[in-house]
Enzyme design. Structure first.
Site, PDB file in Angstrom:
ATOM      1  N   CYS A 187       0.836  -1.092  -0.379  1.00  0.00           N
ATOM      2  CA  CYS A 187      -0.148   0.136   0.088  1.00  0.00           C
ATOM      3  C   CYS A 187       1.082   1.260  -0.107  1.00  0.00           C
ATOM      4  CB  CYS A 187      -0.940  -0.285   1.316  1.00  0.00           C
ATOM      5  SG  CYS A 187      -2.783   1.337   0.943  1.00  0.00           S
TER       6      CYS A 187
ATOM      7  N   HIS B 261      -3.810  -5.283  -0.194  1.00  0.00           N
ATOM      8  CA  HIS B 261      -3.281  -5.598   1.931  1.00  0.00           C
ATOM      9  C   HIS B 261      -3.294  -6.715   1.608  1.00  0.00           C
ATOM     10  CE1 HIS B 261      -2.621  -1.820   3.470  1.00  0.00           C
ATOM     11  NE2 HIS B 261      -3.725  -1.496   2.622  1.00  0.00           N
TER      12      HIS B 261
ATOM     13  N   GLU C 118      -1.975  -9.169   3.394  1.00  0.00           N
ATOM     14  CA  GLU C 118      -1.857 -10.132   4.310  1.00  0.00           C
ATOM     15  C   GLU C 118      -3.454 -10.755   5.158  1.00  0.00           C
ATOM     16  OE1 GLU C 118      -2.036  -5.642   5.396  1.00  0.00           O
ATOM     17  OE2 GLU C 118      -0.471  -6.842   3.699  1.00  0.00           O
TER      18      GLU C 118
END
EC number: 6.3.4.2
Length: 587
Positions: free
Chosen positions: A400, A527, A529
């Protein structure tokens, strides 16, 4: 009938209710039951989107764009499910819905009160959301685990406690149970496990109309039998209803800990649930994973350069994604937290020790990760870290804001635009390489970003990222940002070997960057994750760990398969069979 399991907490907050709720769901799912989860946060905010990470930890983002509490990330990772924003219930959401009904005249002129209107709204929300499928099919869940944030006795949570006091009678006793998580302190002066805080907490909960079916005791060491019997006597439960949840080497051992103490058997009889007796493959995998985690010898270090490094929960999903990837390649993870502001020249003048310590951490790491964030503080330090990683050919992943700053760094130091910046930090820059998006509403903060699952199309067939994603033509990942790379300047970068290998469906938004002639220099606007799982690591993070361990090229050459020998670094001298395993991804 739907089965509801309410998880409450006592004594202190942050005691581990989220992990315990996730673990209860995991062992029930391993029995063949379909499980969903709801997190209740008693704060008045509508959602977690406007919080500083220092308030409640990271803001977790769901497929539908919901900005929610980080515990929903635990639920998704443990249970491998996909939740929606309505799985996170706040006081703000409940009051907003009730006030909207009152304005429409739904209450027919009656006085709107906490009881029954607010409490009824809570119960209706829970019953409705519990039926929403979360497993990727259209099948309704059978069990709903509900975590009530905060501690029993907080004034903010009183309407929710009252709602569930009524709820237990509405759905009948055989369909509702309460797990109370409490702390057993062990003062170092005596070393004795103290039960009084738990006694007081349970007494207060029972005084509010809820009687716990299981008391889960968080403690440093295993609970002594005499302590368990004392809690049983004073808290009105059988000894087998007192469960010890002591500190363990990995959170992935918690479901096994609960399983060993008969939690599944108790819940099965208490809630009259059909439990499969066949071999439970899911828990076997968890045990194998936990055992492997404890046996890791080789270490890989990643420098996490961010601005919220004083509180590890600020980057909870990032750390978990790194852990999943490190475990996949059988390396023990060491995260070096670096406050990005400490890398800036101003710190050298003001606090030289902190400056040199930060740079020593960065220079000794095997890889560099710059995660997302907001605000100008520390951005120059992140750019210095990115510059160092690029020049020293250290594996780098920017997520990001990390990707946007990688673009800024390259523009300044390679394209020769010294004032290149994001308009978020310098609106007057002559080279705005990162700009705000047209749909961004600067007048309202909450829920106005580009949020949720979006598709990214690969624009080239030979990029590292495409190979890591299993040669997919596109990926769908979760986003949370207000600014984007300026598409008008794209050609200036690609002429110099800085490629935008992934773009959105319209080809207007730059989603993935890769740099030529570098072991691993990657940035992603999304993102990744948020979709990483313990046995399905996120490809960008897996690539970073492989590169940091010196194994990326071998992994790519073998068609994204690892031989067992490859999971050890060259310096280990270990000899293992040369069989091959394929690391699963979620794509």
């Amino acid at each position: 009938m739907m089965k509801y399991i309410l998880v409450t907490g006592g004594v202190i907050s942050g005691i581990g209710k989220g992990i315990i709720a996730s673990s209860v769901g995991t062992i029930l799912k391993s029995c063949g039951l379909r499980v969903t989860a709801i997190k209740i946060d008693p704060y008045i905010n509508i959602d977690a989107g406007t919080f500083s990470p220092y308030e409640h930890g990271e803001v977790f983002v769901l497929d539908d764009g919901g900005e929610v509490d980080l515990d929903l990330g635990n639920y998704e990772r443990f249970l491998d499910i996909r939740l929606t924003k309505d799985n996170n219930l706040t006081t703000g959401k409940i009051y907003q819905s009730v006030i909207n009904k009152e304005r429409r005249g739904d209450y027919l002129g009656k006085t709107v009160q906490v009881v029954p209107h607010i409490t009824d709204a809570i119960q209706e929300w829970v019953m409705k959301q519990a039926k929403v499928p979360v497993d990727g099919d259209e099948t309704e869940p059978q069990v709903c685990v509900i975590e009530l944030g905060g501690t029993v006795g907080d004034i903010e949570s009183m309407p929710f406690i009252e709602a569930f006091r009524q709820f237990q009678f509405k759905v009948k006793r055989e369909n509702f149970c309460n797990i109370h998580v409490s702390l057993i302190p062990q003062p170092s002066a005596t070393g004795e496990q103290k039960t009084k805080p738990t006694q007081n907490s349970v007494r207060e909960l029972r005084g509010l109309g809820l009687s716990p079916d299981l008391i889960m005791c968080r403690c440093t060491t295993a609970l002594e039998n005499s302590v368990k019997e004392k809690i049983s006597m004073f808290c009105h439960v059988e000894p087998q209803q007192v469960i010890c949840v002591h500190d363990v080497s990995s959170i992935y051992r918690v479901p096994l800990l609960l399983e060993d103490q008969g939690v599944v058997g108790y819940l099965s009889s208490r809630l009259n649930m059909p439990i499969e007796t066949k071999s439970r493959t899911m828990l076997t995998k968890w045990k194998e994973m936990s055992d492997r985690s404890d046996r890791l010898l080789e270490q890989c270090s990643i420098a996490l350069v961010g601005k919220y490094t004083k509180f590890s929960d600020s980057y909870a999903s990032v750390i978990k994604a790194l852990e999943h990837s490190a475990l996949a390649i059988s390396h023990r993870l060491e995260v070096k937290y670096i406050d990005s502001a400490s890398l800036e020249p101003a710190t050298l003048q003001e606090e030289p020790v902190k400056y040199h310590d930060a740079w020593q951490k960065l220079c000794s790491a095997d890889g560099v990760l710059v995660p997302g964030g907001f605000g100008v503080r520390g951005t120059e330090g992140k750019i210095h870290a990115i510059n160092w990683a690029r020049k020293q050919r250290k594996p780098f992943l920017g997520v990001c804001l990390g990707m946007q700053l990688a673009v800024c760094e390259y523009a300044r130091n390679v394209l020769g635009w010294p004032d290149a910046n994001s308009t978020e930090f310098d609106p007057e820059s002559k080279h705005p390489v990162v700009i705000d998006m047209p749909e961004h509403n600067p007048g309202q903060m909450g829920g106005t970003m580009r949020l949720g699952k979006r598709r990214t199309i690969f624009k080239t067939s030979n990029s590292i990222m495409r190979k890591l994603y299993g040669d997919a033509e596109y990926v769908e990942e979760r986003h949370r940002h207000r600014f984007e790379v300026n598409p008008e300047l794209k050609s200036h970068f690609e002429d110099k070997g800085f490629h935008f290998v992934g773009q959105d469906v319209e080809g207007e938004r730059m989603e993935i960057i890769e740099l030529d002639d570098h072991p691993y220099f990657v940035g992603v606007q999304y993102h990744p994750e948020f979709t990483s799982r313990p046995i399905k690591p996120s490809p960008p993070y897996l690539g970073l760990l492989l590169a940091a361990a010196g194994k990326l090229q071998g992994y790519l050459q073998k068609g994204c398969r690892l031989s067992l020998r490859d999971v050890y670094s060259d310096r280990s001298g270990s000899s293992t069979p040369d069989s091959e395993i394929e690391i699963p991804t979620c794509y």
